[in-house]
Design a protein around this motif. Structure first.
Motif, PDB file in Angstrom:
ATOM      1  N   TYR A 469       0.829  -1.212   0.000  1.00  0.00           N
ATOM      2  CA  TYR A 469       0.000   0.000   0.000  1.00  0.00           C
ATOM      3  C   TYR A 469       0.860   1.257   0.000  1.00  0.00           C
ATOM      4  CZ  TYR A 469      -3.810   3.146   1.134  1.00  0.00           C
ATOM      5  OH  TYR A 469      -4.727   4.165   1.101  1.00  0.00           O
ATOM      6  N   ARG A 479      -3.940  -0.198  -5.582  1.00  0.00           N
ATOM      7  CA  ARG A 479      -3.828   0.311  -4.219  1.00  0.00           C
ATOM      8  C   ARG A 479      -5.160   0.135  -3.480  1.00  0.00           C
ATOM      9  NH1 ARG A 479      -0.399   3.971  -1.938  1.00  0.00           N
ATOM     10  NH2 ARG A 479       0.482   4.450  -3.959  1.00  0.00           N
ATOM     11  N   GLN A 480      -6.247   0.407  -4.187  1.00  0.00           N
ATOM     12  CA  GLN A 480      -7.560   0.227  -3.557  1.00  0.00           C
ATOM     13  C   GLN A 480      -7.790  -1.237  -3.190  1.00  0.00           C
ATOM     14  OE1 GLN A 480     -10.483   1.843  -6.203  1.00  0.00           O
ATOM     15  NE2 GLN A 480      -9.647   3.910  -6.058  1.00  0.00           N
ATOM     16  N   ALA A 483      -5.835  -1.916  -0.146  1.00  0.00           N
ATOM     17  CA  ALA A 483      -6.476  -1.335   1.038  1.00  0.00           C
ATOM     18  C   ALA A 483      -7.618  -2.222   1.509  1.00  0.00           C
ATOM     19  CB  ALA A 483      -6.982   0.070   0.712  1.00  0.00           C
ATOM     20  N   ARG A 487      -7.856  -4.226   5.072  1.00  0.00           N
ATOM     21  CA  ARG A 487      -8.963  -4.098   6.029  1.00  0.00           C
ATOM     22  C   ARG A 487      -9.561  -5.459   6.379  1.00  0.00           C
ATOM     23  NH1 ARG A 487     -10.615   0.267   2.581  1.00  0.00           N
ATOM     24  NH2 ARG A 487      -9.933   2.242   3.435  1.00  0.00           N
ATOM     25  N   PRO A 517      -0.557   5.284   6.074  1.00  0.00           N
ATOM     26  CA  PRO A 517      -1.962   5.241   5.621  1.00  0.00           C
ATOM     27  C   PRO A 517      -2.911   4.938   6.787  1.00  0.00           C
ATOM     28  CG  PRO A 517      -0.841   3.227   5.005  1.00  0.00           C
ATOM     29  CD  PRO A 517       0.199   4.088   5.642  1.00  0.00           C
ATOM     30  N   ASP A 519      -5.805   5.992   7.351  1.00  0.00           N
ATOM     31  CA  ASP A 519      -7.199   5.742   6.996  1.00  0.00           C
ATOM     32  C   ASP A 519      -7.463   4.263   6.769  1.00  0.00           C
ATOM     33  OD1 ASP A 519      -5.465   5.918   4.888  1.00  0.00           O
ATOM     34  OD2 ASP A 519      -6.982   6.549   3.449  1.00  0.00           O
ATOM     35  N   VAL A 520      -6.423   3.511   6.481  1.00  0.00           N
ATOM     36  CA  VAL A 520      -6.567   2.058   6.323  1.00  0.00           C
ATOM     37  C   VAL A 520      -6.134   1.344   7.604  1.00  0.00           C
ATOM     38  CG1 VAL A 520      -5.761   0.062   5.020  1.00  0.00           C
ATOM     39  CG2 VAL A 520      -6.187   2.213   3.854  1.00  0.00           C
ATOM     40  N   THR A 524      -8.428  -1.007  10.532  1.00  0.00           N
ATOM     41  CA  THR A 524      -8.011  -2.412  10.609  1.00  0.00           C
ATOM     42  C   THR A 524      -7.607  -2.766  12.028  1.00  0.00           C
ATOM     43  OG1 THR A 524      -7.194  -2.145   8.356  1.00  0.00           O
ATOM     44  CG2 THR A 524      -6.539  -4.134   9.513  1.00  0.00           C
TER      45      THR A 524
END
Lengths: 912, 303
Positions: A469, A479-480, A483, A487, A517, A519-520, A524
């Motif tokens: 990532y 990348r998505q 991610a 998660r 990152p 936000d990820v 998680t």
């Protein structure tokens, strides 16, 4: 005579002439039975045992490769793999992939199928396709069967043609025209296996063209069939082995091997789709394909060599455990060479050059042999790989760039030069290496590998995904995918914490480090329940380099993983920025999230703090509104819960009363019992006794008074309703409206119960014996107003016979004055005879009745109540067949042998 | 009338000029309310006023605390900052913490280096630069790592202002990473070897790949000249840099042969004392003569 023979001969000749027509009807008939066990078994029994794989089957006698030169000539080239030399080149402008069939190389060229002599490339024969598409050929013995079809890619016309030709001359031996599409044929044991309409395989006798068996899949699609030394195999996403069990037509009962991988980009079947015509060019279909080598297994099971299938995807080659779906090894061809070619230039230029040259390394052909997996790349490089490890055991170069490659590798011995070690690391690391591959064409398979990686149990996968990532060069879609995969992880939290813990894990301009990152990572960690991450997350909360967009995720994770101890820090955060323009307007989401966390985790003082914040006009309006909303939601939630509780309780009570009503209805008697009657009757017995006094005086010989009472019950129909009337409520009723409705229903239920309990039956008619008017009038006054318990579900009546016995008065005549007979009277006559005109009072057909111990004037219910339709048998004493009123004289019974002893109870006279 | 005017003058001076004049000199008027102008609040009054809902009164309180200037004034201002005031008051209070110059403010200012608003971070750096404390330099250096270019520039300038010679290597890194303000700071702080090498070949090496110590001259042609000139100007104006080094700087600049360099040298020469006749001046005058600027190229920035 002679003319007759001539005529007969002509007829015979005509019949013979008709033979081809007849033959055409001998296959693909709609009346031919599918999945006939005997047919399937017969074909199976003729299939040869596993043949020798060490000797080349082609006429050259050596492993050879045929391919189409990828230039304007579209020439077919045959190369001797042992020497690496080109044996010949035939300028035929190939429009299909060539096939090596013994001493012939068969290839499509426009509207012709051409047979080239494998020894010299000379054209041996050609067959007109009649404007149909050429799907492929198969050979057994000296017969080659060709499949031609139209409509395989859709369209209204779906026709096919199977032609059997002589392998040497190309002469047609038989042919069938079929309504439906055909696929690439297979041939073995004198049979041609023709896949048909993606659902069936017609097995034709190669000699005659007559259909011998037909297999039809009931729950699957048949996309391909091929015959090898190990047997005949067919299938689509999975592979079946032709066995007697194939007659079931089902996956479960056939020898079936499913493909453990699903959702591969391009959706390749397990073997090349036989219904898709080849083009003679390099196509994606050739570059995305599976390869496997069947092997003989116990009990005719479907199995593959090394239990491994191989997925070739452009430059990637991945070995997959066919049982578990685990990747055994994975490697890519080409990037290192391509990148080396770009050495000396700038990194961007090197990458651009590498991207342009990646396609040269695409795998055009992959073949599994017992000892190696052999690939041929676009640039003509042949690699033999160790099936177990993926190590390259040998490499050779064909010196020509080919496409649409067919390889006959029987007896192939890999070269010894050009060996390379197995791909580095564990299968997990090899997958990661492929995901990191710079080939931008392969983003779909790289995304698929990300999903495959994420399913692995190793904790290190979490770290791998995180590193992927953070790789800046990774394409956005990939990348998505990474991610999403990250998660989904539920272990490896320590790697995530490591990634955000420490000075070097924050943004740094001079060091060219990006913010982690969060936000990820934060969600998680929250999903993993990694409480140890809270201090680190708090650090990032106060780091101004944490992206604003990631702050809500960070705060939510802190709230989810932390406890009340995090509140002071959350408060400090909210306090500092409560009026700062950095969090104004739409940017206030982090503050709102933090306020919600404080609200959830905090105690009363924390809530007071929030309440004060919501009243402070300096504070951002969205934050204040959010806090107010929190309180309102809780309040309304509390009230709502309370109301819901009350409603539930009220509904429960209502249901309880409805149940009671149902029970009461259930218990409501269908008939009025004797006890029920007598409970009321006995309350008035003294009054009736008084009425009887007069008649006894007038008729001292009267033994018994019989009263027949007919009781009628008229319950209203709605008395037995148990469902309360449905209340009329608005679409969204208020709590009060709902409660009122329940209350009304409750009242209704109570009314019903009361009605049931209070409902009474009444005296419809009364008959007396004797019919003494005075007594009758007197008793009528007493009996007619009587009311008894209600009964029955509808209007009904029952008749009860009551007797007032006077016989024991005689027994008491010597002592206590009796009920009816005057003292001193000795004449005992049955009561009904007393009033009977047939009584001969003078002769005295009298029965000596003993006196009973029962109380004087006691009544007995002889025969109990009888309804108007059915007499009751529930009398307390055995009922005679005596009628009710008016009584009819029965046969006078014989007197008892001896008088009954006192104290024997109140028995009817006839029993005594 | 004269009395009124006098009072007004005192108020004005207390509220503005006095603040700056006294930033290094704590006021001694904490208890003597009668001696101060009526608009300046006492410490107690100012503390109370900080919690006022009237922003003007809060500003007055901050001003008063700034005038008082003792370490005791820092905690109330810190408390105010932590209470989350509106931007205007935050910015004002941070600025005044710098003017107050008390080391007690360092902790809060270091917290404010992580404020989410770059303006606050810049103000915190400026405030820190006014506090004489050994803890300040690393904090200012941390500003060079910031994601905001203005914050980085402010940090570079601040390091130059406080004379943080130890920060020159870091300033070079910042300069290499595109912090132009670092050039001026290097010009103020660096020694002669950081300006120009005695070996012309060294100065022609690519600073992105060389392993040799960097000089500002190595960036000539690689960074905007206007940025580099700010650094070289600092070197040329320093008395601790020898004329020989300055001469080398002028030679390197002359090689750029641009109108911008000529204008720069002309401006520098004119700023020298009239009687100064050093070799550096002579070299500069020669360079001015030798730089031939094509017509229409005057004022153009070269790289």
């Amino acid at each position: 005579m002679k003319a007759r023979w001539v005529l007969m001969g002509a007829v015979v000749a005509a019949c013979v002439g008709c033979m081809p027509t007849i033959r055409r009807l001998t296959a693909f008939s709609s009346r031919f039975p599918d999945n006939n066990r005997e047919h399937i078994r017969a074909v199976y029994s003729r299939l040869p045992a596993e043949s020798d794989l060490s000797v080349a089957s082609n006429a050259v006698g050596r492993p050879v490769v045929a391919g189409v030169r990828q230039d304007a000539s579209r020439a077919v080239v045959l190369i001797d793999l042992a020497s690496g030399r080109s044996l010949w080149s035939a300028d035929v402008h190939a429009t299909s992939a060539p096939e090596i069939l013994g001493d012939v190389v068969v290839v499509g060229s426009g509207h012709q199928v051409i047979g080239l002599d494998i020894r010299n490339g000379q054209r041996r024969w050609s067959v007109d396709t009649r404007s149909l598409g050429y799907l492929g050929a198969a050979r057994h013995g000296d017969t080659i069967v060709l499949s031609l079809s139209l409509g395989n890619s859709g369209g209204g016309v779906r026709v096919g043609r199977v032609v059997a030709i002589d392998a040497r001359s190309g002469g047609e031996r038989w042919a069938h025209e079929v309504v439906g599409i055909l696929g690439h044929p297979a041939a073995s044991a004198g049979y041609a296996f023709i896949p048909w309409d993606r659902q069936s395989i017609a097995v034709l006798d190669l000699t005659t063209g007559v259909e011998r068996a037909r297999l039809r899949s009931i729950d699957d699609v048949i996309s391909w069939v091929f015959a090898g030394p190990q047997g005949v195999f067919y299938g689509s996403r999975g592979a079946y082995r032709w066995t007697p069990r194939s007659a079931s037509g089902t996956r479960s009962e056939s020898a079936y091997l499913p493909n453990p991988l699903e959702g591969i980009p391009g959706d390749p079947p397990l073997y090349r789709d036989g219904f898709a015509p080849t083009t003679g060019t390099r196509t994606a279909r050739d570059k995305i394909r599976f390869a496997f080598l069947p092997r003989i297994a116990d009990r005719d099971a479907m199995a593959v060599q090394h239990d491994t299938i191989y997925l070739a995807y452009y430059r990637f080659l991945i070995a997959i455990d066919v049982r578990s779906g685990e990747v055994r090894w994975a490697r890519a061809f080409g990037p290192e060479e391509s990148l080396q070619q770009g050495a000396g230039a700038s990194a961007a230029e090197a990458m651009r050059r590498a991207q342009a040259s990646f396609s040269e390394h695409d795998i055009e052909s992959v073949t599994v042999t017992p000892t190696a997996v052999v690939t041929i790349s676009s640039n003509g490089v042949v690699r033999a790989l160790d099936p177990a490890t993926g190590a390259i055991v040998g490499t050779q170069t064909l010196g020509v760039s080919l496409g649409a490659i067919a390889a006959d590798l029987t007896g192939y011995r890999p070269p010894t030069q050009g060996a390379a070690p197995a791909p580095e690391g564990s299968p997990r690391e090899q997958i990661v290496a492929l995901i990191r591959d710079p080939d931008n064409r392969l983003v779909p398979i790289r995304s698929y590998l990300v999903r495959l990686l994420a399913r692995r149990p190793e904790a290190e996968v979490t770290r791998d995904l995180l590193e992927l990532y953070r790789q800046r060069s990774i394409p956005g879609t990939l990348r998505q995918e990474v991610a999403a995969a990250l998660r989904s992880r539920r272990n490896g939290a320590q790697f995530l914490i490591q990634a955000i813990d420490g000075e070097e894990d924050h943004y740094n301009f001079l060091e060219n480090r990006q913010a982690p990152p969060l936000d990820v990572i934060a969600p998680t960690l929250a999903a993993m329940g990694a409480r140890e991450a809270v201090p680190v997350l708090l650090q990032h909360l106060f780091d101004h380099e944490t992206p604003l967009a990631a702050l809500p995720a960070v705060i939510s994770a802190i709230a989810e993983l932390g406890d009340a101890t995090v509140i002071p820090q959350l408060q400090a955060f909210v306090q500092r920025y409560r009026a700062d323009s950095a969090f104004a307007g739409d940017n206030s989401a982090p503050l709102q999230t933090a306020a919600a966390a404080i609200f959830r985790l905090g105690d009363a003082s924390a809530r007071e703090w929030l309440a004060a914040l919501s009243r402070d006009t300096v504070v951002h309006a969205p934050l204040r509104a959010a806090i107010t909303r929190l309180f309102e939601e809780e309040r309304s939630g509390g009230e709502r819960q309370n109301q819901e509780r009350q409603l539930a309780q009220a509904r429960e009570e209502l249901q309880g009363r409805i149940n009671a009503l149902r029970a009461a209805i259930e218990a409501y008697p269908l008939r009025l019992s004797n006890e029920g009657f007598e409970d009321e009757w006995n309350n008035h017995i003294d009054e009736l006794r008084e009425c009887a006094q007069g008649v006894l005086t007038r008729r001292p010989d009267l033994n018994e008074i019989r009263i027949t009472v007919t009781v009628r019950s008229e319950p209203p129909m709605d008395m037995f309703e148990t469902t309360p009337p449905r209340p009329r409520l608005p679409e969204r009723p208020t709590f009060e409206q709902q409660m009122e409705a329940i209350e009304r229903q409750m009242q209704w239920v109570e009314q019903q119960i009361n009605r049931l309990q209070s409902h009474r039956s009444f005296v419809r008619s009364v008959a007396y014996a004797p019919q003494d008017p005075e007594m009758q009038r007197c008793m009528d006054e007493k009996i007619r107003p009587l009311q008894f318990p209600g009964f029955g579900r509808s209007n009904s009546q029952q008749t009860f016979l009551q007797r007032i016995s006077t016989v024991r008065t005689q027994a008491r005549a010597t002592g206590t004055p009796g009920f009816g007979t005057p003292e001193g009277t000795s004449l005992l006559v049955p009561w009904f005879l007393v009033s009977s005109p047939s009584l001969d009072r003078t002769t005295g057909q009298l029965v000596s009745l003993s006196s009973g111990p029962s109380a004087a004037g006691s009544t007995s219910n002889a025969g109990g109540g009888t309804s108007s339709s059915t007499p009751s048998g529930s009398a307390p004493v055995a009922a005679p067949t005596a009628p009710a009123a008016p009584p009819t004289p029965p046969t006078v019974p014989s007197p008892p042998a001896s008088p009954p002893q006192s104290g024997q109870g109140t028995r009817p006279w006839w029993e005594e | 009338m004269r009395r009124t005017a006098l009072v007004l003058a005192l108020v004005v001076s207390a509220a503005s000029g006095l603040v700056h004049a006294q930033r290094r000199r704590p006021a001694r008027a904490t208890g003597a309310a009668a001696d101060r102008p009526p608009e300046i609040l006492s410490l107690r009054e100012a503390r109370e006023a900080l919690s006022s809902s009237d922003p003007e009164r809060v500003i007055l309180a901050i001003d008063s605390l700034t005038v008082i200037g003792t370490p005791e004034v820092v905690p109330p201002i810190v408390q105010l900052l932590r209470s989350g005031p509106p931007d205007r008051i935050t910015d004002y209070a941070v600025e005044k913490l710098g003017i107050i110059g008390q080391p007690a403010a360092i902790e809060e200012l270091s917290n404010l280096l992580h404020h989410r608003r770059p303006a606050v971070r810049r103000a915190a750096i400026a405030a820190l630069a006014q506090i004489r404390d050994e803890r300040v330099r690393p904090l200012l250096e941390s500003g060079l790592h910031d994601s905001d270019a203005e914050v980085r520039g402010q940090a570079a300038r601040a390091l130059g202002e406080i004379g943080a010679r130890a920060s020159v290597p870091l300033l070079f890194r910042a300069f290499e990473r595109g912090v132009p303000e670092a050039a001026e700071a290097i010009g103020r702080l660096g020694d002669a070897s950081t300006a120009v090498s005695s070996d012309p070949n060294h100065d022609r090496e690519d600073p992105r790949t060389t392993t040799h110590p960097h000089t500002l001259a190595m960036w000539l042609g690689r960074m905007p000249l206007s940025v580099l000139l700010r650094g070289f100007e600092r070197f040329l104006n320093r008395s601790d840099i020898s004329p020989a080094v300055k001469e080398q700087i002028i030679v390197r600049l002359e090689q750029q042969a641009s109108a911008q360099v000529r204008e720069f040298l002309q401006r520098w020469v004119s700023s020298l004392p009239p009687g100064y006749r050093g070799r550096d001046r002579a070299r500069a005058e020669l360079a001015i003569q030798q730089i031939r600027v094509p017509t229409g190229a005057a004022g153009g920035g070269g790289r």
